[in-house]
Design a protein around this motif. Structure first.
Motif, PDB file in Angstrom:
ATOM      1  N   GLU A 258       0.835  -1.207   0.000  1.00 55.17           N
ATOM      2  CA  GLU A 258       0.000   0.000   0.000  1.00 55.17           C
ATOM      3  C   GLU A 258       0.871   1.259   0.000  1.00 55.17           C
ATOM      4  N   ARG A 259       1.895   1.279   0.836  1.00 59.73           N
ATOM      5  CA  ARG A 259       2.803   2.431   0.876  1.00 59.73           C
ATOM      6  C   ARG A 259       3.573   2.569  -0.430  1.00 59.73           C
ATOM      7  N   SER A 260       3.938   1.432  -1.005  1.00 59.56           N
ATOM      8  CA  SER A 260       4.684   1.463  -2.262  1.00 59.56           C
ATOM      9  C   SER A 260       3.849   2.103  -3.362  1.00 59.56           C
ATOM     10  N   TRP A 261       2.606   1.657  -3.515  1.00 57.85           N
ATOM     11  CA  TRP A 261       1.747   2.222  -4.549  1.00 57.85           C
ATOM     12  C   TRP A 261       1.393   3.681  -4.255  1.00 57.85           C
ATOM     13  N   ALA A 262       1.282   4.024  -2.989  1.00 58.73           N
ATOM     14  CA  ALA A 262       0.977   5.414  -2.631  1.00 58.73           C
ATOM     15  C   ALA A 262       2.083   6.357  -3.101  1.00 58.73           C
ATOM     16  N   SER A 263       3.322   5.856  -3.189  1.00 61.57           N
ATOM     17  CA  SER A 263       4.431   6.690  -3.663  1.00 61.57           C
ATOM     18  C   SER A 263       4.243   7.083  -5.121  1.00 61.57           C
ATOM     19  N   LEU A 264       3.379   6.353  -5.844  1.00 59.84           N
ATOM     20  CA  LEU A 264       3.065   6.657  -7.241  1.00 59.84           C
ATOM     21  C   LEU A 264       1.656   7.239  -7.370  1.00 59.84           C
ATOM     22  N   ASP A 265       1.121   7.739  -6.253  1.00 63.73           N
ATOM     23  CA  ASP A 265      -0.221   8.320  -6.226  1.00 63.73           C
ATOM     24  C   ASP A 265      -1.264   7.327  -6.720  1.00 63.73           C
ATOM     25  N   CYS A 266      -1.171   6.114  -6.224  1.00 63.01           N
ATOM     26  CA  CYS A 266      -2.120   5.065  -6.592  1.00 63.01           C
ATOM     27  C   CYS A 266      -2.537   4.337  -5.311  1.00 63.01           C
ATOM     28  N   SER A 267      -3.832   4.143  -5.125  1.00 64.58           N
ATOM     29  CA  SER A 267      -4.345   3.500  -3.911  1.00 64.58           C
ATOM     30  C   SER A 267      -4.510   2.000  -4.112  1.00 64.58           C
ATOM     31  N   LEU A 268      -3.901   1.222  -3.216  1.00 68.95           N
ATOM     32  CA  LEU A 268      -4.143  -0.219  -3.182  1.00 68.95           C
ATOM     33  C   LEU A 268      -5.399  -0.426  -2.347  1.00 68.95           C
ATOM     34  N   ILE A 269      -6.474  -0.860  -2.976  1.00 66.22           N
ATOM     35  CA  ILE A 269      -7.768  -0.957  -2.307  1.00 66.22           C
ATOM     36  C   ILE A 269      -7.897  -2.240  -1.499  1.00 66.22           C
TER      37      ILE A 269
ATOM     38  N   SER B  33      -2.390  -8.165 -10.876  1.00 69.25           N
ATOM     39  CA  SER B  33      -3.671  -7.499 -11.116  1.00 69.25           C
ATOM     40  C   SER B  33      -4.858  -8.443 -11.037  1.00 69.25           C
ATOM     41  N   ASP B  34      -4.618  -9.723 -10.872  1.00 67.93           N
ATOM     42  CA  ASP B  34      -5.693 -10.685 -10.684  1.00 67.93           C
ATOM     43  C   ASP B  34      -6.059 -10.815  -9.212  1.00 67.93           C
ATOM     44  N   SER B  35      -5.193 -10.322  -8.327  1.00 72.29           N
ATOM     45  CA  SER B  35      -5.414 -10.528  -6.893  1.00 72.29           C
ATOM     46  C   SER B  35      -5.475  -9.231  -6.089  1.00 72.29           C
ATOM     47  N   TRP B  36      -5.356  -8.077  -6.754  1.00 68.05           N
ATOM     48  CA  TRP B  36      -5.485  -6.803  -6.035  1.00 68.05           C
ATOM     49  C   TRP B  36      -6.315  -5.833  -6.854  1.00 68.05           C
ATOM     50  N   ARG B  37      -6.715  -4.731  -6.232  1.00 68.08           N
ATOM     51  CA  ARG B  37      -7.441  -3.663  -6.914  1.00 68.08           C
ATOM     52  C   ARG B  37      -6.679  -2.367  -6.709  1.00 68.08           C
ATOM     53  N   LEU B  38      -6.456  -1.652  -7.812  1.00 67.92           N
ATOM     54  CA  LEU B  38      -5.692  -0.409  -7.793  1.00 67.92           C
ATOM     55  C   LEU B  38      -6.532   0.731  -8.357  1.00 67.92           C
ATOM     56  N   TRP B  39      -6.561   1.854  -7.609  1.00 70.72           N
ATOM     57  CA  TRP B  39      -7.257   3.048  -8.065  1.00 70.72           C
ATOM     58  C   TRP B  39      -6.261   4.197  -8.151  1.00 70.72           C
ATOM     59  N   PRO B  40      -5.785   4.561  -9.332  1.00 72.48           N
ATOM     60  CA  PRO B  40      -4.906   5.737  -9.452  1.00 72.48           C
ATOM     61  C   PRO B  40      -5.588   6.975  -8.872  1.00 72.48           C
ATOM     62  N   ALA B  41      -4.828   7.748  -8.102  1.00 75.53           N
ATOM     63  CA  ALA B  41      -5.332   8.965  -7.459  1.00 75.53           C
ATOM     64  C   ALA B  41      -6.541   8.684  -6.567  1.00 75.53           C
ATOM     65  N   GLY B  42      -6.715   7.416  -6.159  1.00 73.62           N
ATOM     66  CA  GLY B  42      -7.843   7.053  -5.307  1.00 73.62           C
ATOM     67  C   GLY B  42      -9.188   7.128  -5.991  1.00 73.62           C
TER      68      GLY B  42
ATOM     69  N   ARG C 239     -12.007   5.467  -8.252  1.00 75.81           N
ATOM     70  CA  ARG C 239     -12.488   4.172  -8.725  1.00 75.81           C
ATOM     71  C   ARG C 239     -12.661   4.132 -10.236  1.00 75.81           C
ATOM     72  N   ARG C 240     -13.016   5.260 -10.839  1.00 77.63           N
ATOM     73  CA  ARG C 240     -13.250   5.299 -12.280  1.00 77.63           C
ATOM     74  C   ARG C 240     -11.985   5.008 -13.078  1.00 77.63           C
ATOM     75  N   LEU C 241     -10.812   5.118 -12.429  1.00 76.90           N
ATOM     76  CA  LEU C 241      -9.534   4.903 -13.110  1.00 76.90           C
ATOM     77  C   LEU C 241      -8.940   3.527 -12.805  1.00 76.90           C
ATOM     78  N   MET C 242      -9.724   2.630 -12.240  1.00 78.22           N
ATOM     79  CA  MET C 242      -9.214   1.330 -11.782  1.00 78.22           C
ATOM     80  C   MET C 242      -8.355   0.642 -12.849  1.00 78.22           C
ATOM     81  N   LYS C 243      -7.284  -0.002 -12.373  1.00 77.77           N
ATOM     82  CA  LYS C 243      -6.326  -0.644 -13.282  1.00 77.77           C
ATOM     83  C   LYS C 243      -6.146  -2.122 -12.960  1.00 77.77           C
TER      84      LYS C 243
END
Length: 262
Positions: free
Chosen positions: A86-97, A120-129, A131-135
């Protein structure tokens, strides 16, 4: 493999069937941990801590039983893995949900092991937090109709993740340098076993108000203190310290179990 899925969530991301009245995007603090028994016929039912322990599952060639100690180790490990990522992805302005992982047992020693691919099969990522940008694979799950255009969107999302994963572990910024250089936030002053490059011990304990100085007598303690300061702004160092704390805790937990059983 242990037939349990361990799911950690920072935010509620599902229909409110498990959390009635909680709107999507609600932030859990502390991180929410859930366990699910792997049973396709029954749609992987959610199990409580007590159910996991009372099942007395024996796994691995040496017959390891999933008891209270093993459950606590896996639960704490799961949360630690999530918090580091979570902290790692936050460094790229992306939220690990949220994230799902599974564990296994080494058949010859009984050692508990993380035995899963985290992608990406086992986590959910929302850039800038957002949801509409989910990756993540949720984009595919929510498709009403599978079209070539939709599959291209999923492909681009997976490529987006692949491009950024290497950025989660930047090169370390530590250096050996002269005292004349002041570009780094932590300086360790060492001169043999004296305190010659810094103030003496008495001065270190009686600094003017508004200043602070850590005084230690071993190189290991100095390095750890510097790492703790740098970890405030460096997610890689923070993650390594967090993992070290977990490993120490696991060793103590297993030593305590052995003492109780002997």
């Amino acid at each position: 493999m242990i037939p349990i899925e361990w799911v950690t969530a920072d935010r509620d991301r599902v229909l409110p069937k498990r959390n009635p009245g909680v709107k999507e995007g609600y932030r859990f603090c502390p991180v929410k941990l859930e366990t699910f028994y792997k049973d396709d016929e029954n749609h992987d039912p959610q199990w409580s801590r007590e159910q996991c322990i009372e099942a007395k599952m024996k796994v691995g060639g040496v017959g390891v039983t999933l008891g209270p100690d093993e459950y606590e180790i896996l639960a704490k490990t799961t949360v630690t893995v999530f918090e580091i990522l979570e902290r790692s992805w936050a460094s790229l302005d992306c939220s690990l949900i949220d994230m799902k992982i599974e564990y296994g047992v080494r058949p010859d020693t009984g050692e508990l092991l993380l035995a899963d691919v985290i992608d990406s099969d086992s986590w959910r990522l929302w850039p800038a937090g957002d949801r509409r940008l989910m990756k993540d694979k949720q984009v595919y799950r929510e498709l009403q109709v599978v079209t070539q255009e939709a599959l291209e969107t999923v492909k681009r999302n997976f490529a987006w993740v692949a491009e950024r994963v290497p950025l989660l572990s930047p090169k370390p910024r530590a250096r050996v340098m002269s005292m004349r250089e002041r570009e780094y936030p932590v300086i360790i002053a060492v001169a043999g076993r004296s305190n010659g490059l810094g103030p003496d011990v008495w001065s270190s304990l009686r600094l003017p108000s508004g200043l602070g100085c850590s005084t230690v007598i071993s190189p290991d303690a100095a390095a750890l203190n510097a790492a703790q300061i740098l970890a405030l702004t460096d997610h890689v160092i923070w993650g390594k310290l967090r993992a070290k704390q977990l490993n120490t805790w696991v060793d103590l937990k297993m030593a305590d179990k052995k003492l109780r059983n002997d």
